[in-house]
Motif scaffolding. Structure first.
Motif, PDB file in Angstrom:
ATOM      1  N   THR A  10       1.913   8.305   3.817  1.00 26.11           N
ATOM      2  CA  THR A  10       1.971   7.668   2.501  1.00 26.11           C
ATOM      3  C   THR A  10       3.279   8.022   1.816  1.00 26.11           C
ATOM      4  O   THR A  10       4.076   8.815   2.339  1.00 26.11           O
ATOM      5  N   GLU A  11       3.446   7.512   0.623  1.00 27.44           N
ATOM      6  CA  GLU A  11       4.682   7.709  -0.118  1.00 27.44           C
ATOM      7  C   GLU A  11       4.981   9.172  -0.444  1.00 27.44           C
ATOM      8  O   GLU A  11       6.115   9.516  -0.756  1.00 27.44           O
ATOM      9  N   GLU A  12       3.998  10.042  -0.356  1.00 29.89           N
ATOM     10  CA  GLU A  12       4.203  11.460  -0.651  1.00 29.89           C
ATOM     11  C   GLU A  12       4.624  12.269   0.581  1.00 29.89           C
ATOM     12  O   GLU A  12       4.926  13.449   0.468  1.00 29.89           O
ATOM     13  N   ASP A  13       4.630  11.627   1.741  1.00 32.15           N
ATOM     14  CA  ASP A  13       4.860  12.347   2.997  1.00 32.15           C
ATOM     15  C   ASP A  13       6.320  12.319   3.438  1.00 32.15           C
ATOM     16  O   ASP A  13       7.142  11.561   2.932  1.00 32.15           O
ATOM     17  N   LYS A  14       6.562  13.147   4.451  1.00 32.51           N
ATOM     18  CA  LYS A  14       7.827  13.150   5.170  1.00 32.51           C
ATOM     19  C   LYS A  14       7.480  12.908   6.631  1.00 32.51           C
ATOM     20  O   LYS A  14       6.496  13.447   7.132  1.00 32.51           O
ATOM     21  N   VAL A  15       8.290  12.098   7.299  1.00 31.28           N
ATOM     22  CA  VAL A  15       8.000  11.711   8.680  1.00 31.28           C
ATOM     23  C   VAL A  15       9.038  12.324   9.607  1.00 31.28           C
ATOM     24  O   VAL A  15      10.239  12.090   9.450  1.00 31.28           O
ATOM     25  N   GLN A  16       8.549  13.089  10.581  1.00 28.72           N
ATOM     26  CA  GLN A  16       9.433  13.602  11.624  1.00 28.72           C
ATOM     27  C   GLN A  16       9.422  12.598  12.760  1.00 28.72           C
ATOM     28  O   GLN A  16       8.374  12.273  13.304  1.00 28.72           O
ATOM     29  N   LEU A  17      10.585  12.092  13.112  1.00 26.98           N
ATOM     30  CA  LEU A  17      10.669  11.115  14.182  1.00 26.98           C
ATOM     31  C   LEU A  17      10.437  11.784  15.526  1.00 26.98           C
ATOM     32  O   LEU A  17      10.900  12.896  15.754  1.00 26.98           O
ATOM     33  N   SER A  18       9.728  11.094  16.408  1.00 27.38           N
ATOM     34  CA  SER A  18       9.514  11.643  17.746  1.00 27.38           C
ATOM     35  C   SER A  18      10.767  11.505  18.602  1.00 27.38           C
ATOM     36  O   SER A  18      10.988  12.295  19.507  1.00 27.38           O
ATOM     37  N   VAL A  19      11.598  10.510  18.290  1.00 26.29           N
ATOM     38  CA  VAL A  19      12.799  10.271  19.091  1.00 26.29           C
ATOM     39  C   VAL A  19      13.979  11.140  18.655  1.00 26.29           C
ATOM     40  O   VAL A  19      14.945  11.284  19.396  1.00 26.29           O
ATOM     41  N   PHE A  20      13.917  11.692  17.452  1.00 30.06           N
ATOM     42  CA  PHE A  20      14.928  12.632  16.947  1.00 30.06           C
ATOM     43  C   PHE A  20      14.166  13.763  16.267  1.00 30.06           C
ATOM     44  O   PHE A  20      13.907  13.710  15.072  1.00 30.06           O
TER      45      PHE A  20
ATOM     46  N   GLY B 274       0.795  -1.220   0.000  1.00 26.12           N
ATOM     47  CA  GLY B 274       0.000   0.000   0.000  1.00 26.12           C
ATOM     48  C   GLY B 274       0.826   1.267   0.000  1.00 26.12           C
ATOM     49  O   GLY B 274       0.292   2.372  -0.086  1.00 26.12           O
ATOM     50  N   LYS B 275       2.134   1.121   0.123  1.00 26.78           N
ATOM     51  CA  LYS B 275       3.075   2.249   0.182  1.00 26.78           C
ATOM     52  C   LYS B 275       2.693   3.231   1.285  1.00 26.78           C
ATOM     53  O   LYS B 275       2.515   4.425   1.055  1.00 26.78           O
ATOM     54  N   TYR B 276       2.555   2.706   2.494  1.00 27.62           N
ATOM     55  CA  TYR B 276       2.285   3.561   3.646  1.00 27.62           C
ATOM     56  C   TYR B 276       2.975   3.018   4.886  1.00 27.62           C
ATOM     57  O   TYR B 276       3.430   1.876   4.922  1.00 27.62           O
ATOM     58  N   ILE B 277       3.047   3.887   5.901  1.00 31.07           N
ATOM     59  CA  ILE B 277       3.710   3.548   7.157  1.00 31.07           C
ATOM     60  C   ILE B 277       2.811   3.970   8.307  1.00 31.07           C
ATOM     61  O   ILE B 277       2.232   5.056   8.285  1.00 31.07           O
ATOM     62  N   ASN B 278       2.706   3.107   9.311  1.00 28.48           N
ATOM     63  CA  ASN B 278       2.071   3.470  10.580  1.00 28.48           C
ATOM     64  C   ASN B 278       3.173   3.637  11.612  1.00 28.48           C
ATOM     65  O   ASN B 278       4.014   2.753  11.771  1.00 28.48           O
ATOM     66  N   VAL B 279       3.161   4.786  12.301  1.00 30.70           N
ATOM     67  CA  VAL B 279       4.163   5.086  13.312  1.00 30.70           C
ATOM     68  C   VAL B 279       3.470   5.119  14.671  1.00 30.70           C
ATOM     69  O   VAL B 279       2.550   5.901  14.881  1.00 30.70           O
ATOM     70  N   PHE B 280       3.933   4.244  15.559  1.00 31.71           N
ATOM     71  CA  PHE B 280       3.400   4.174  16.921  1.00 31.71           C
ATOM     72  C   PHE B 280       4.417   4.791  17.871  1.00 31.71           C
ATOM     73  O   PHE B 280       5.594   4.439  17.825  1.00 31.71           O
ATOM     74  N   THR B 281       3.945   5.684  18.728  1.00 30.03           N
ATOM     75  CA  THR B 281       4.811   6.359  19.692  1.00 30.03           C
ATOM     76  C   THR B 281       4.350   6.013  21.095  1.00 30.03           C
ATOM     77  O   THR B 281       3.155   6.085  21.391  1.00 30.03           O
TER      78      THR B 281
END
Length: 191
Positions: free
Chosen positions: A167-177, A146-153
């Protein structure tokens, strides 16, 4: 070399006797054999590793890619008695004193699992619960199809909150960095 037995509660000591050319995990004493990943899986893993590794240059944390043993220690278990040995696709560790033997003995900062139809239940249920119980701060489940990511914090109550979905068009800011952003376009490009 021995092989895992279905009716036995396995430990790290058992794990060390199994064939080196096979990939195994042990979760709560139960053994699970890992299959070889598809090329799409390897492409995603490689790009995530590249971005994370570049960010971690000159920082105290390191990123490791499977095969790499993550031994989740409970209640001061001795190494040979550990009953949770997993091989996440990517793992970030920030305490180098816990690197020994075949991997890391402790709780990592972040774990990334790249899911497939054959590993979906493990990633979404078994490993999710295990990582939450161990208090892994951030857990990603990557879905290549599906070209997506679930991020659990991890929240203040030591439970994972509602996942952030990307989704593939996004940018993910990490909560740990908080000063690091993963660009998902090249992660899913070409698959």
């Amino acid at each position: 070399m021995s092989l895992p037995k279905e009716d036995k509660n396995h430990t790290y000591a058992d794990y060390l006797t199994w064939p080196e050319n096979e990939r195994w995990e042990i979760i709560d004493g139960v053994s699970y054999m890992q299959s070889a990943p598809k090329w799409e899986h390897q492409s995603i893993s490689g790009e995530l590793y590249r971005q994370i590794s570049n960010y971690l240059i000159d920082k105290p944390c390191k990123v490791f890619a499977a095969p790499f043993d993550l031994c989740l220690v409970e209640d001061n278990e001795k190494d040979d008695d550990i009953t949770n040995i997993v091989q996440p696709d990517l793992v970030i560790v920030c305490d180098e004193t816990k690197l020994r033997k075949t991997g890391y003995f402790g709780v990592p900062t972040l774990i990334i699992e790249i899911s497939s139809p054959s590993t979906a239940r493990q990633d979404r249920v078994v490993k999710f619960n295990r990582y939450e119980r161990a208090c892994v701060k951030e857990y990603w489940i990557v879905e290549p199809d599906g070209k997506y990511i679930n991020v659990f914090t991890l929240q203040e109550d030591n439970r994972y909150g509602r996942p952030e979905a990307y989704t593939e068009e996004d940018k993910v800011q990490l909560s740990v960095f908080t000063d690091f952003i993963v660009d998902l376009k090249p992660v899913f490009d070409g698959i």
